[in-house]
Design a protein around this motif. Structure first.
Motif, mmCIF file in Angstrom:
data_model
loop_
_atom_site.group_PDB
_atom_site.id
_atom_site.type_symbol
_atom_site.label_atom_id
_atom_site.label_comp_id
_atom_site.label_asym_id
_atom_site.label_seq_id
_atom_site.Cartn_x
_atom_site.Cartn_y
_atom_site.Cartn_z
ATOM 1 N N ALA B 163 0.969 -1.291 0.011
ATOM 2 C CA ALA B 163 -0.013 -0.002 0.003
ATOM 3 C C ALA B 163 0.872 1.228 0.034
ATOM 4 N N MET B 164 2.086 1.231 -0.117
ATOM 5 C CA MET B 164 2.993 2.165 0.194
ATOM 6 C C MET B 164 3.104 3.359 -0.766
ATOM 7 N N LEU B 165 2.798 2.762 -2.177
ATOM 8 C CA LEU B 165 2.950 3.938 -3.211
ATOM 9 C C LEU B 165 1.633 4.773 -3.221
ATOM 10 N N PRO B 166 0.625 4.295 -3.256
ATOM 11 C CA PRO B 166 -0.742 5.130 -2.977
ATOM 12 C C PRO B 166 -0.745 5.919 -1.794
ATOM 13 N N ASN B 167 -0.235 5.256 -0.621
ATOM 14 C CA ASN B 167 -0.338 6.110 0.596
ATOM 15 C C ASN B 167 0.440 7.314 0.531
ATOM 16 N N TYR B 168 1.739 7.036 -0.335
ATOM 17 C CA TYR B 168 2.728 8.150 -0.237
ATOM 18 C C TYR B 168 1.954 9.469 -1.217
ATOM 19 N N LEU B 169 0.914 8.947 -2.266
ATOM 20 C CA LEU B 169 0.553 9.797 -2.925
ATOM 21 C C LEU B 169 -0.704 10.761 -2.195
ATOM 22 N N THR B 170 -1.314 9.973 -1.480
ATOM 23 C CA THR B 170 -2.403 10.178 -0.442
ATOM 24 C C THR B 170 -1.625 11.150 0.683
ATOM 25 N N ILE B 171 -0.854 10.934 1.113
ATOM 26 C CA ILE B 171 -0.261 11.678 2.374
ATOM 27 C C ILE B 171 0.397 13.002 1.804
ATOM 28 N N SER B 172 1.028 12.934 0.520
ATOM 29 C CA SER B 172 1.526 13.961 -0.244
ATOM 30 C C SER B 172 0.463 14.969 -0.416
ATOM 31 N N ALA B 173 -0.635 14.556 -0.911
ATOM 32 C CA ALA B 173 -1.717 15.173 -1.397
ATOM 33 C C ALA B 173 -2.231 16.069 -0.138
ATOM 34 N N LEU B 174 -2.463 15.334 0.959
ATOM 35 C CA LEU B 174 -2.780 16.153 1.973
ATOM 36 C C LEU B 174 -1.810 17.019 2.806
ATOM 37 N N GLY B 175 -0.512 17.003 2.362
ATOM 38 C CA GLY B 175 0.305 17.987 2.888
ATOM 39 C C GLY B 175 0.946 17.249 4.071
ATOM 40 N N GLY B 176 0.996 15.795 3.994
ATOM 41 C CA GLY B 176 1.756 15.258 5.297
ATOM 42 C C GLY B 176 3.287 14.730 4.878
ATOM 43 N N ARG B 177 3.713 15.238 3.629
ATOM 44 C CA ARG B 177 4.976 14.670 3.599
ATOM 45 C C ARG B 177 5.930 15.458 4.507
ATOM 46 N N ASN B 249 9.455 0.424 12.973
ATOM 47 C CA ASN B 249 9.143 0.796 11.969
ATOM 48 C C ASN B 249 10.029 1.739 11.100
ATOM 49 N N PHE B 250 10.263 1.278 9.860
ATOM 50 C CA PHE B 250 11.173 1.792 9.080
ATOM 51 C C PHE B 250 11.031 2.201 7.695
ATOM 52 N N LEU B 251 10.260 1.228 6.952
ATOM 53 C CA LEU B 251 10.204 1.621 5.425
ATOM 54 C C LEU B 251 9.298 2.759 5.328
ATOM 55 N N TRP B 252 8.261 2.719 5.871
ATOM 56 C CA TRP B 252 7.218 4.015 5.477
ATOM 57 C C TRP B 252 7.655 5.160 6.219
ATOM 58 N N PRO B 253 8.426 5.482 7.293
ATOM 59 C CA PRO B 253 9.040 6.815 7.728
ATOM 60 C C PRO B 253 10.168 7.073 6.693
ATOM 61 N N LEU B 254 10.867 5.887 5.938
ATOM 62 C CA LEU B 254 11.986 6.222 5.113
ATOM 63 C C LEU B 254 11.306 6.997 3.858
ATOM 64 N N VAL B 255 10.236 6.575 3.447
ATOM 65 C CA VAL B 255 9.646 7.054 2.238
ATOM 66 C C VAL B 255 9.166 8.349 2.654
ATOM 67 N N ILE B 256 8.536 8.628 3.565
ATOM 68 C CA ILE B 256 7.679 9.974 3.950
ATOM 69 C C ILE B 256 8.571 11.146 4.335
ATOM 70 N N ILE B 257 9.713 10.665 4.838
ATOM 71 C CA ILE B 257 10.388 11.756 5.781
ATOM 72 C C ILE B 257 11.583 12.199 4.587
#
Lengths: 315, 317
Positions: B163-177, B249-257
């Motif tokens: 679910a990583m890639l779509p969540n990355y797009l969603t969170i980015s769109a919400l300004g959460g990157r 937790n590593f992968l998700w924070p690595l992607v979004i931060i």
């Protein structure tokens, strides 16, 4: 003595009473409201961040799309075709298969050996069990760093030991095959304690009179292991192989820390990361990989659930 | 094995979840149990105990513990004692310089605090949601709740990586990157805790809740004054497992931060690794590893029974 019948606990049969019906309806809708208030947030989050991504991945997987680009071309199944026919795609499957197989077999065999020793119930068993399980809860990043130091060909502990034995240390970081062996070793180290503890629970639930009967029949420890313990551990072995396959296929931290470029260690998870967030930015291809991964894991889990359903009253 | 020996130090012979005592065949005393350790060290058994029991046990524990001990020791060694052809076990000149260097390369206090906040907030909300969802699924009768549970069960099978890639797009769109809430938000929906607590709640005696219902307690009060308190051990188990997972937790924070001041500890260590590993500054990396590993190790040492129970859930039935 005339006894009036005791009033029934339940309310009298429903009559055409509009007032009561309204009360009933409002009670029902209040119950629905309660359910939504209690479970709604979690369900909404699961829909938004698990189900929605699953669906959109399927759509993205049909695109030739660079992450961040405003436009994308629809390419149909080309990404899937590439995954199953290109040499890089083939390499991903080869590495995933070797890594999964080796880590599952490695941690299950070593875990069984440890469990058999723990099953002797010697004093200190609880401490040993705790110690052996500990790596399983530790950060994969931290564990990767420790073993990076140990495997360092120049100044690592392993190199020192090998040199003391008159050998020289190979360069684990550069040779793709050795890099894969290295991450397998570390992953087995981290997970064998989990297998040991699960086996131990299985072993300790074997009825003692069965083992005593075998003993009376003259079965030695080895015979007891193969004729009594292992057959009875069947469900445990099955459970472990499924959970170990699932976790091995999702292993990422150790691989990323120890082999940042995925040279020789690009399992499917690693490739998903590298393709979309690494140098390539190929979001469409990465999404196709994610869809395939989900299907594989889903099948494995579904098999397990079916089995658990049937075997839950096994003993 | 006919004599029955009683021992006062039962605690050393067996732990609480441990094996049933060896049934004695001919003991005259009631419910005779031979202490395992007494049997293990009888003269005819002592060789088997040492060679077949303690030797492999000690080897296994050493293999598991040695890397961790090596990490701890190396984190206090100066660089000269690490880049050396013949290292000593104990630091000749112990120093805390490595920890200072970690703090120099990444904003350590900030990163550590980020990890604490993300873990506390993420795990707190997840456990809360798991409790309320499980309660609703078990005690609030609405049509379709079994279908909803099935949907949650399937969510349990979705690897977060898928679910990583779509969540990355969603969170980015919400300004959460590159924000802490961007790390926490997509992981809040909890299938694991809901699943585990639903099992626990279903096992509760129905009279318990019905009595409260007759007293006129609403669902909210029934949940927090009855169901949750009696299920505390299960809730603690879910909480501990969730805390450990959030912390690691590593992968998700690595992607979004992106920026170091928003990193959690594992992501900060990944950055540290890319700075330091080429130079062979392993002392610094070991200090970093200590910071992410030792807190979990301490929690685990204190509460291992709960954590092991939670993590091996499903195996022991």
């Amino acid at each position: 003595m005339a006894v009036t019948p005791v009033a029934p606990a339940r309310p009298a049969p429903r009559v055409a009473d509009p007032d009561r019906r309204r009360r009933r309806r409002s009670a029902t809708s209040r119950r629905h409201l309660t359910f939504v208030l209690l479970a709604g947030p979690n369900i909404a989050l699961i829909l938004a961040f698990i189900y929605f991504p699953l669906a959109s991945n399927v759509y993205y997987s049909l695109l030739d799309w660079r992450l961040g680009a405003r436009t994308a071309d629809v390419v149909g199944l080309a990404n899937y075709v590439e995954l199953f026919t290109s040499s890089r795609g083939f390499d991903v499957w080869r590495v995933t298969l070797i890594f999964t197989l080796a880590t599952v077999v490695g941690s299950m065999v070593l875990g069984l050996l440890v469990a058999l020793v723990l099953d002797r119930n010697l004093p200190g068993k609880t401490f040993a069990r705790t110690a052996v399980f500990a790596p399983y809860v530790l950060s994969g990043v931290g564990v990767g760093l420790i073993w990076l130091f140990i495997f360092d060909p120049r100044i690592g502990l392993l190199g020192h030991v090998l040199r003391a034995l008159g050998q020289s240390s190979p360069n684990w970081f550069i040779d793709p095959t050795l890099a894969l062996v290295m991450v397998i070793v570390v992953y087995v180290w981290k997970n064998l304690g989990y297998c040991a503890v699960v086996y131990l629970a299985g072993l300790q639930s074997i009825p003692k009179d069965l083992l005593e009967a075998a003993q009376l029949d003259g079965a030695g420890p080895v015979r007891q292991l193969f004729s009594v313990k292992l057959p009875l551990l069947g469900p445990t072995v099955f459970f472990l192989s499924v959970t170990c396959i699932l976790s091995s296929m999702q292993a990422f931290d150790i691989l990323r820390i120890m082999t940042p470029t995925g040279n020789g260690t690009n399992t499917i998870i690693f490739e998903i990361f590298l393709q979309s967030f690494g140098a390539y930015q190929r979001a469409g291809y990465s999404a196709a990989l994610a869809v395939v991964l989900f299907v594989v894991l889903f099948v494995v889990t579904a098999v397990q659930l079916r089995y658990v359903e049937r075997k839950v009253h096994y003993r | 094995m006919s004599t029955v020996t009683r021992t006062t130090s039962a605690a050393t012979s067996r732990d609480a979840d441990g094996a049933p005592g060896t049934p004695s065949t001919t003991g005259p005393a009631p419910a005779p149990t031979q202490p395992e350790w007494r049997r293990a060290f009888r003269r005819e058994n002592v060789v088997a105990t040492l060679v077949g029991g303690y030797l492999p046990l000690v080897i296994a524990v050493l293999i598991i513990a040695a890397p961790l001990v090596w990490m701890l020791i190396a984190s206090f060694k100066p660089a000269s004692e690490i880049v050396t052809p013949d290292p000593t076990l104990w630091p000749q000149d112990p120093t805390s310089a490595n920890y200072a260097l970690v703090a120099d390369r990444v904003p350590l206090a900030r990163v550590f605090l980020n990890s604490v906040v993300v873990t506390a907030v993420g795990a707190g909300i997840k456990v809360l949601l798991a409790i309320t969802t499980a309660y609703a699924l078990v005690f609030v009768r609405v049509p379709g709740r079994n279908a909803i549970f099935l949907g949650i069960l399937v969510a349990l099978m979705v690897p977060p990586e898928a679910a990583m890639l779509p969540n990355y797009l969603t969170i980015s769109a919400l300004g959460g990157r590159d924000t802490l809430w961007g790390i926490v938000l997509p992981g809040l929906g909890t299938a694991f805790g809901t699943f585990l607590l639903r099992q626990q709640f279903r096992a509760l005696p129905l009279e318990l809740v019905e009595a409260a219902e007759l007293d006129g307690a609403g669902h909210w009060r029934r949940l927090w004054s009855i169901v949750a308190p009696v299920s505390l051990p299960a809730i603690v188990t879910v909480a501990l497992v969730t805390v450990v997972n959030e912390w690691n937790n590593f992968l998700w924070p690595l992607v979004i931060i992106d920026s170091p001041e928003n990193m959690t500890l594992p992501v900060g260590l990944n950055l540290l690794r890319s700075i330091e590993s080429q130079t062979g500054a392993y002392g610094v990396l070991m200090a970093g590893a200590v910071l992410v590993i030792v807190p979990v190790l301490l929690v685990f040492a204190l509460l291992q029974r709960h954590i092991v129970a939670g993590l091996t859930q499903g195996a022991v039935k």
